[in-house]
Design a protein around this motif. Sequence first.
Motif, mmCIF file in Angstrom:
data_model
loop_
_atom_site.group_PDB
_atom_site.id
_atom_site.type_symbol
_atom_site.label_atom_id
_atom_site.label_comp_id
_atom_site.label_asym_id
_atom_site.label_seq_id
_atom_site.Cartn_x
_atom_site.Cartn_y
_atom_site.Cartn_z
ATOM 1 N N CYS A 163 0.849 -1.188 0.000
ATOM 2 C CA CYS A 163 0.000 0.000 0.000
ATOM 3 C C CYS A 163 0.889 1.244 0.000
ATOM 4 O O CYS A 163 1.700 1.439 0.905
ATOM 5 C CB CYS A 163 -0.910 -0.019 1.223
ATOM 6 S SG CYS A 163 -1.998 1.402 1.309
ATOM 7 N N TYR A 164 0.735 2.085 -1.024
ATOM 8 C CA TYR A 164 1.549 3.290 -1.164
ATOM 9 C C TYR A 164 0.778 4.553 -0.784
ATOM 10 O O TYR A 164 1.172 5.661 -1.165
ATOM 11 C CB TYR A 164 2.058 3.417 -2.610
ATOM 12 C CG TYR A 164 2.971 2.290 -3.027
ATOM 13 C CD1 TYR A 164 4.314 2.299 -2.687
ATOM 14 C CD2 TYR A 164 2.490 1.211 -3.759
ATOM 15 C CE1 TYR A 164 5.159 1.266 -3.075
ATOM 16 C CE2 TYR A 164 3.322 0.175 -4.154
ATOM 17 C CZ TYR A 164 4.648 0.212 -3.809
ATOM 18 O OH TYR A 164 5.480 -0.806 -4.184
ATOM 19 N N ASP A 165 -0.304 4.415 -0.012
ATOM 20 C CA ASP A 165 -1.116 5.573 0.350
ATOM 21 C C ASP A 165 -0.301 6.671 1.036
ATOM 22 O O ASP A 165 -0.547 7.858 0.829
ATOM 23 C CB ASP A 165 -2.284 5.163 1.250
ATOM 24 C CG ASP A 165 -3.347 4.385 0.502
ATOM 25 O OD1 ASP A 165 -3.300 4.362 -0.758
ATOM 26 O OD2 ASP A 165 -4.226 3.795 1.155
ATOM 27 N N LYS A 166 0.674 6.274 1.842
ATOM 28 C CA LYS A 166 1.520 7.263 2.524
ATOM 29 C C LYS A 166 2.306 8.093 1.514
ATOM 30 O O LYS A 166 2.489 9.297 1.695
ATOM 31 C CB LYS A 166 2.473 6.580 3.502
ATOM 32 C CG LYS A 166 1.790 5.953 4.692
ATOM 33 C CD LYS A 166 2.820 5.274 5.577
ATOM 34 C CE LYS A 166 2.209 4.638 6.800
ATOM 35 N NZ LYS A 166 3.241 4.024 7.667
ATOM 36 N N LEU A 167 2.772 7.459 0.449
ATOM 37 C CA LEU A 167 3.498 8.182 -0.594
ATOM 38 C C LEU A 167 2.574 9.156 -1.310
ATOM 39 O O LEU A 167 2.942 10.307 -1.547
ATOM 40 C CB LEU A 167 4.124 7.214 -1.602
ATOM 41 C CG LEU A 167 4.794 7.857 -2.815
ATOM 42 C CD1 LEU A 167 5.928 8.799 -2.399
ATOM 43 C CD2 LEU A 167 5.293 6.800 -3.779
ATOM 44 N N TRP A 168 1.368 8.713 -1.656
ATOM 45 C CA TRP A 168 0.440 9.597 -2.369
ATOM 46 C C TRP A 168 0.094 10.803 -1.495
ATOM 47 O O TRP A 168 -0.002 11.921 -1.985
ATOM 48 C CB TRP A 168 -0.825 8.847 -2.781
ATOM 49 C CG TRP A 168 -0.585 7.570 -3.533
ATOM 50 C CD1 TRP A 168 -1.277 6.405 -3.382
ATOM 51 C CD2 TRP A 168 0.392 7.288 -4.554
ATOM 52 N NE1 TRP A 168 -0.794 5.436 -4.231
ATOM 53 C CE2 TRP A 168 0.240 5.946 -4.950
ATOM 54 C CE3 TRP A 168 1.402 8.041 -5.147
ATOM 55 C CZ2 TRP A 168 1.037 5.352 -5.927
ATOM 56 C CZ3 TRP A 168 2.216 7.441 -6.113
ATOM 57 C CH2 TRP A 168 2.022 6.131 -6.494
#
Length: 76
Positions: free
Chosen positions: A4-9
């Motif tokens: 999950c790349y939500d933190k990057l987005w």
Amino acid sequence: MKVCYDKLWKLLIDKKMKKTDLIREAKISSNVLAKMGKEESVSLESIGKICSLFGCNVDDILEFQSPEQITTNSGE
């Protein structure tokens, strides 16, 4: 295992950056970004470039989700 790349987005939004800016400044390919958009894993080299750009750690931009977490999160 899903990545999950939500933190990057969210980080991109906070920095007022577009995904194309990330490609250019971190020197990653559009294919890497596409894989990240599909929540697929990418090379540690690519993750390292992104972390270097933002001066952060891996856990600041991604997290792993086990199949149990995915089922729990989608059932909320």
